[in-house]
Structures are given as C-alpha cells and as structure tokens.
Design an enzyme around this catalytic site. Structure first.
Site, PDB file in Angstrom:
ATOM      1  N   GLU A 287       0.844  -1.116   0.214  1.00  0.00           N
ATOM      2  CA  GLU A 287       0.128   0.137   0.037  1.00  0.00           C
ATOM      3  C   GLU A 287       0.810   1.107   0.109  1.00  0.00           C
ATOM      4  O   GLU A 287       0.610   2.263   0.739  1.00  0.00           O
ATOM      5  CB  GLU A 287      -0.991  -0.169   1.277  1.00  0.00           C
ATOM      6  CG  GLU A 287      -2.056  -1.167   1.204  1.00  0.00           C
ATOM      7  CD  GLU A 287      -2.834  -1.019   2.218  1.00  0.00           C
ATOM      8  OE1 GLU A 287      -2.710  -0.526   3.349  1.00  0.00           O
ATOM      9  OE2 GLU A 287      -4.049  -1.800   2.191  1.00  0.00           O
TER      10      GLU A 287
ATOM     11  N   ASP B  83      -8.121  -8.809   4.433  1.00  0.00           N
ATOM     12  CA  ASP B  83      -8.308  -7.995   5.167  1.00  0.00           C
ATOM     13  C   ASP B  83      -9.060  -7.919   6.345  1.00  0.00           C
ATOM     14  O   ASP B  83     -10.059  -6.788   6.148  1.00  0.00           O
ATOM     15  CB  ASP B  83      -8.261  -6.496   4.550  1.00  0.00           C
ATOM     16  CG  ASP B  83      -7.598  -5.548   5.372  1.00  0.00           C
ATOM     17  OD1 ASP B  83      -7.018  -5.818   6.404  1.00  0.00           O
ATOM     18  OD2 ASP B  83      -7.526  -4.198   4.743  1.00  0.00           O
TER      19      ASP B  83
ATOM     20  N   GLU C  35     -12.485  -2.278  12.112  1.00  0.00           N
ATOM     21  CA  GLU C  35     -12.467  -1.695  10.942  1.00  0.00           C
ATOM     22  C   GLU C  35     -13.491  -2.012  10.239  1.00  0.00           C
ATOM     23  O   GLU C  35     -14.467  -1.351   9.729  1.00  0.00           O
ATOM     24  CB  GLU C  35     -11.203  -1.894  10.318  1.00  0.00           C
ATOM     25  CG  GLU C  35     -11.153  -1.124   8.906  1.00  0.00           C
ATOM     26  CD  GLU C  35      -9.594  -1.356   8.266  1.00  0.00           C
ATOM     27  OE1 GLU C  35      -8.936  -1.884   8.882  1.00  0.00           O
ATOM     28  OE2 GLU C  35      -9.691  -0.744   6.933  1.00  0.00           O
TER      29      GLU C  35
HETATM   30  C1  GCV Z   1      -2.315   0.545   8.674  1.00  0.00           C
HETATM   31  C2  GCV Z   1      -6.006  -1.857   5.566  1.00  0.00           C
HETATM   32  C3  GCV Z   1      -6.530  -0.767   6.465  1.00  0.00           C
HETATM   33  C4  GCV Z   1      -5.134   0.020   6.479  1.00  0.00           C
HETATM   34  C5  GCV Z   1      -4.157  -0.664   7.097  1.00  0.00           C
HETATM   35  C6  GCV Z   1      -3.886  -1.856   6.249  1.00  0.00           C
HETATM   36  C7  GCV Z   1      -2.501  -2.533   7.027  1.00  0.00           C
HETATM   37  O1  GCV Z   1      -5.692  -1.808   4.191  1.00  0.00           O
HETATM   38  O2  GCV Z   1      -7.390  -0.397   5.715  1.00  0.00           O
HETATM   39  O3  GCV Z   1      -5.792   1.280   7.309  1.00  0.00           O
HETATM   40  O4  GCV Z   1      -3.044   0.245   7.479  1.00  0.00           O
HETATM   41  O5  GCV Z   1      -4.771  -2.560   6.247  1.00  0.00           O
HETATM   42  O6  GCV Z   1      -2.937  -3.504   7.571  1.00  0.00           O
HETATM   43  O7  GCV Z   1      -1.442  -2.419   6.634  1.00  0.00           O
END
Ligand code: GCV
Length: 661
Positions: free
Chosen positions: A269, A348, A376
């Site tokens: 990411e 995720d 989340e």
């Molecule tokens: C900290 C998901 C979440 C992100 C998070 C990522 C990760 O994509 O939405 O906020 O980033 O996971 O675990 O690195």
C-alpha cells in the site's frame, strides 16, 4: 464513578470467601515488576476488602496470614503457580513476570469467584509473544481508530503520563507482553522515532512498560536511511545501507535497554521496501535482523503485501493469493530473529474469511498471527461485535501441515515446529476516550484478546463472563444478559452485512456502512463479481486457483462447490442465485433471510439490554444504549441496501414477500 480503570475497577466489596484474610504480602522485592505486583495487590485488595495489605519485605517462611511471593527455579518463563493452603496464598514463579501474572490471576479470582479456598492454578502462557499493534500516528490521529485520539502521541511528541500507566496495567493484567506504539504506515515524524529526537522519551516509555513485563517495539520506515536524509539508497544488499542500520540499531538498543525490536510494513500500500531495489522480502528483513541480532532484537515483517493497482476486469490476479505468492518461496530463508506476521485471512479482516494459507504452508519460518480488535470492518465500535469466537475458530483451524499439533494455534504458539519466536498480535482498539474503546463493550475484545493469547483453552463464554464480572460485578442478570449479547453479536453482524464469505460491500475509505459496489470497480482487488445470474469469486482450479494453496483435505473441500462450507461459498466460488445451500435454501433466499434475521437479532439484543437500566452504572448504560440505538438503525440500512441490490440484480423475489426498501 470513573471508567478509566476499565476491568481493574475494584470499587465493590468482594463476597469472595477468604479474601479479607489476605492482610500481608510477604515478598523479597527486587525489581520494578515485583514492586508493581505488590502495588496491584494492595490496590485491588484495598478496593475489594477495604483493607490494604501490608508489605513484609521478607521471603516466605511458610507462615503468616497473606500472600507469599516465592521464586521457584525451573518453572517455565512467565508462568505462575497460584494456590491456597490453610488460609495462606502462594504465588510461585521463576521470574517476576510470572509473579505479576499470578498476582493478576489472584485478583481475578477474588473479583470473579466465590472463594479462594483450595484454589490451585498453574499456568504458563500459550503464546510466547502476546502483542498489541497500535496504528497511532504522531499527530495524535489513529488509523482505523474508533475511540478518540492517541494517548501515546500528541502533536508529534511521545506522551508518558498516568494514562500510560493505566494502559500498561490493563495490558499486563490480561497477559500482553509486547506493544508496538506507532502505525505500521510510518511517515513524517514517526520516521524519526529511531533518532535522538525521540529516543529519550521512547526510553522512558520502555522503562515504564518493562515494569509491567511489556516489551516496547516500534514500527519502522524501511526507507529511513533515505528519508532521514543520510543515504541515497535503502538497498538491503548495499554495504553502506547495512552499516547504516548497524549503527542505528546500536544507538536505539543502546539508548533503550530492553527494547524489543521492529514491526515492518514493506512494499505494501505504497510503503517503501526492498522491491524498489529488485530485492526480496528476505533480503530486506535479514538485513535488519542482522543489525538487531546482537541486542536480541526481533524483526517482525508483515505479509500483507499485494497489488493495490489492480484492474477490476482482470479475473486472474487475485489479491487473496498475493501473501502466499510473495512469501511461500522464501520459506526457510529468514534469519531466526525474523518473524513473519500474517493476517488471519488472505484479504483484510473481513467479518468472515478463510484462514490464511501461509499457515500450514510455511514450515521453516517463524510465524505470528495478526488479528484486528479495532473493528475496522466489523462495526467500528459503534456496533457490538465480540471477536473472540472468531479468533477461536481461527486458532483451532487444522492446517494439516502435520498429523497432529497442526492448528494455527499450535503453529503460532511454537508447538508445531518448536519455534520460540512466534505468537499473536492484535491491531489495538484503544484511544483516549474515557472508556478506552469507544463502545464500552468493545473492551471485551481488548480483555479477551489478551486472555486468549495467554490461555488458548479458555472459551469465548468464559472470557466474556470474566470480563463482565471484573468490570461490572457478578449480578446474575447482568452476567447473563451481557454474555448473551456478546456471544450473539458476531453472528448477528455477519448476517446483516456481507453474506457467505463475500466481504467488502462497504463504503470506500471509511469501511463503514453498506455500499455493495463501493469497491467493485476500483483498484483494490476486492470484488464480489455479482451479475444477473450469480455472485462470488471463482477461486477454484477453474478460477484463480487460490483454493489449491491449502494442504489436503482443505484444498479439495474449498475447491469443490459441493463441499465448500456455506459460510465461505462465495469467497471460493461464483454461484448462481438459485444454487441450493446445505440448509436447503437458495443463495438468494439465504441472503434475504439472513439480513432479516440479523436485524431481528439486533432488535432482541437491544430489547434485552434495555432491561439492564438501573443494573448497570448510568454512564456506561447510557453510552451503550446510544450505540445500540444506532446499531439498530444501521443494521436496517445494511439489510435494505443488500437485499434491494440483490433483488434488482437477480430479479428473483423473496419467497416470504417481505417489503424491500
Ligand atoms: C495500517 C488495511 C487498512 C489500512 C491498514 C492496512 C494494513 O488496508 O484499511 O488502514 O494500514 O490494512 O494492515 O497495513
């Protein structure tokens, strides 16, 4: 009544027989952990019996009224033996960590049981590392935080104050022994945490934590040498880069005695990593591990690596495969102080996912399980969703990597491969809200995660009962009602949100609330593939082949639509709406029915909860009721959006002819 103490709220007198006789503590206090154990006992017993026990600084001679701390060589690390005999309580351990855990176990016994007479509890923690990962940013915000702002960072400074102490006490009381304080997305000021600018404060925090048996870790920016302006490259095979890290580690571990090590999100990411230099994750992790090894430091390297620039029309690229595809080939190439941290599922933290196939795949690499108690995708601490039953399912999952001792729990507790660098981490759900977790009942996930990591044999009900009794006392109706609500909350949430393992039908970015096509035409690799005939992702041998990444018999079960468990069917297969599930219902009717059922469950839960008015303290009651009221409405929104969408897509009416909005 303050709720800052959460489950360490010893404001009520206990009815536990024998507790009031504990008027002395016999201990040879030699370190901060012992001092804190004594303090905890004094605090707890004073609250629960009205009398503060007196510390007698002598080792136990086998006599006296009270609690004896006894060092007993040969016991396992961090373990304790707590027992009562002739009115005397003994806590035996071979280290002060065990004494501290035994102390909390005694307080738990007094708060949650009728008597301490005959008590005999011997326990060694199941998971070597029991860790919390905070995704706190240094400006005070928290990525995926739903309980206010950070209490570790305010305006780019590290904070160490009374709340930090309470946090450490809460964490230690449930057995947490490692904490990462900053977000895995390390940017800006956080990159500087490993420099002189912050190390003084980091040390202060590490020392405080050490007094509660907690090792401090930091998330690391892989490109730190470049972003701190010192080198032009972060190539892990470049000697200058290696030297830079060696010097940095010497400084960090030198300045912060007992420092645990680093957590790294690399090549994921948008975060930098070894891929930039054509190197592998093993090259990156090992370079850091070599530099940290002289100090006993650990490098925890995350496997959450995938292509987040996917074209939705591409049916072959499968985000679910990416963790496996990126790391499986590297099995056996990581140094011993590297641990791969693997999310529980391949996507995720959805409400339902299969277990990550790297568990059972990897056989020569240290592994850690990563779960998320920050809700989340499970209602963001506005909805009640008790996650311990889900974590238990994950831990119990048989990987078939061996004939026995092959569950995820066995692997990450070190049983399967005899590893000692392993364990479990949760993305934390705390913030600076007075009650720590936004929703008062979300504290059960914090409490439960620690307890489960320490003792994987505990059931979700037992943990729920403990948390309720510790927090609100032992009133029968309160215990029964809250246990019931907790236990029904995950199944209810699953029913009124994403059906049959499909996941993702949420509003982009926020991940809250229904939006069926929210991610359908985006670059994130998270699709439901619904059309007028059916929905689901074909991950069978005809599709992306993901199902075959598991060991047998799991691979054949998942690969075959006739054998695949209903709750994961749409994760693995693209199915017609008219397909008959095991329940005898069609996929479409299942979607309609579960969404109505989920809402009904929430209605019943709220109704039951309302009966606790006057039984629970007003503050928490009102706060919870406000959240439950929202959950009730929001569950309807989920139901209506999902049902209406699939009704229009499929053109198939509800057999029960209910009204869709
Ligand atoms: C900290 C998901 C979440 C992100 C998070 C990522 C990760 O994509 O939405 O906020 O980033 O996971 O675990 O690195």
């Amino acid at each position: 009544m303050s709720f800052e103490q959460a489950w360490l709220n010893y404001t009520e007198r206990t009815s536990c027989e024998g507790a009031d006789r504990l008027q002395n503590i016999y201990a040879d206090v030699q370190d901060e952990l012992m001092r804190n154990s004594v303090r905890e006992l004094q605090l707890g017993l004073e609250g629960m019996t009205g009398r503060q026990p007196v510390l007698r600084e002598i080792s136990c001679n086998g006599e006296g009224n009270g609690v004896h701390f006894v060092y007993q060589a040969g016991m396992r690390k961090e373990s304790y033996h707590l027992y009562e005999k002739d009115g005397m309580v003994t806590i035996e351990a071979s280290d002060s960590n065990g004494i501290l855990y035994g102390t909390f176990a005694l307080l738990r016994q007094i708060r949650t049981k009728d008597t301490i007479a005959g008590m005999d509890i011997a326990k060694a923690p199941d998971m070597p590392l029991r860790m919390l990962n905070h995704w706190d940013n240094m400006d005070g915000s928290i990525e995926r935080g739903y309980s206010g702002e950070s209490f570790f960072f305010v305006e780019n400074e590290v904070v160490v104050d009374d709340r930090t102490v309470t946090y450490a006490r809460l964490a230690a009381s449930v057995g947490i022994n490692a904490v990462v304080i900053n977000n895995v997305n390390v940017k800006d000021a956080a990159t500087w945490l490993i420099t002189e600018r912050y190390l003084g404060k980091v040390r202060e925090l590490a020392e405080l934590f050490a007094g509660y048996g907690i090792k401090l870790f930091l998330s690391l920016n892989y490109a730190a040498p470049v972003e701190l302006g010192e080198l032009e490259s972060a190539d892990p095979l470049d000697e200058r880069v290696k030297d830079w890290w060696k010097k940095r580690m010497e400084i960090v571990f030198g300045e912060v005695p007992g420092f645990g090590g680093f957590l790294i999100k690399a090549d994921s990411e948008g975060r930098p990593g070894p891929f930039t230099y054509g190197r592998t994750h093993a090259d990156g992790a090992n370079m850091l591990a070599e530099a940290a090894a002289p100090y006993g430091g650990l490098i925890i390297w995350r496997c959450f690596v995938y292509n987040c620039q996917q074209d939705w029309r591409d049916y072959k690229t499968d985000r679910a495969r990416s963790g496996y595809d990126n790391f499986m080939g590297l099995d056996g190439t990581f140094l011993d102080n590297v641990i791969l941290q693997i999310k529980n599922g391949p996507m995720d933290f959805q409400v339902r996912e299969p277990v990550h196939p790297l568990f059972g795949g990897l056989t020569k690499t240290n592994q850690m399980l990563e779960v998320q108690i920050a809700q989340e995708y499970t209602g963001q601490q506005r909805h009640l969703c008790y996650l311990i039953p889900m974590f238990q399912e994950i831990l119990k999952f048989r990987t078939y990597v061996k004939e026995e001792n092959d569950t995820v729990s066995d692997i990450v507790s070190g049983k399967t491969f005899g590893q000692h660098n392993c364990g479990i981490a949760a993305v934390a759900n705390t913030g600076n809200d007075e009650n720590w977790t936004g929703h008062d009942m979300a504290a059960a996930n914090f409490y439960g995660f620690g307890r489960l990591a320490f003792d994987t044999k505990l059931t979700a009900e037992e943990i729920a009962g403990e948390w309720i009794a510790m927090t609100y006392g032992r009133d029968g109706q309160v215990m029964e009602t809250l246990t019931d609500l907790l236990m029904r909350s995950w199944p209810a949430y699953e029913k009124y949100t994403c059906p049959l393992g499909i996941g993702w039908m949420v509003n982009p970015n926020f991940h809250y609330g229904p939006s069926v096509d929210g991610y359908e035409y985006s670059r994130w690799g998270t699709y439901h593939r619904a059309d007028h005939e059916g929905l689901g992702v074909d991950r069978s041998h005809d599709g992306t082949g993901y199902a075959l990444l598991y060991r047998e018999p799991n691979a054949s079960v998942y690969d075959d639509r006739n054998k695949c468990p209903d709750e994961l069917l749409l994760f693995f297969h693209h199915m017609p709406y008219t397909w008959k599930l095991r329940s005898g219902k069609t996929v479409i009717q299942h979607i309609y029915d579960t969404h109505f059922e989920g809402v009904e469950m929430v209605d019943e839960m709220v109704e039951r909860f309302s009966k606790l008015q006057g039984k629970l303290p007003a503050g928490p009651y009102d706060r919870m009721m406000e959240r439950f009221t929202h959950q009730k409405e929001h569950a309807r929104e989920w139901r209506d959006q999902i049902n209406a969408y699939f009704w229009r897509k499929s053109g198939i009416s509800d057999e029960k002819e209910r009204e869709f909005y």
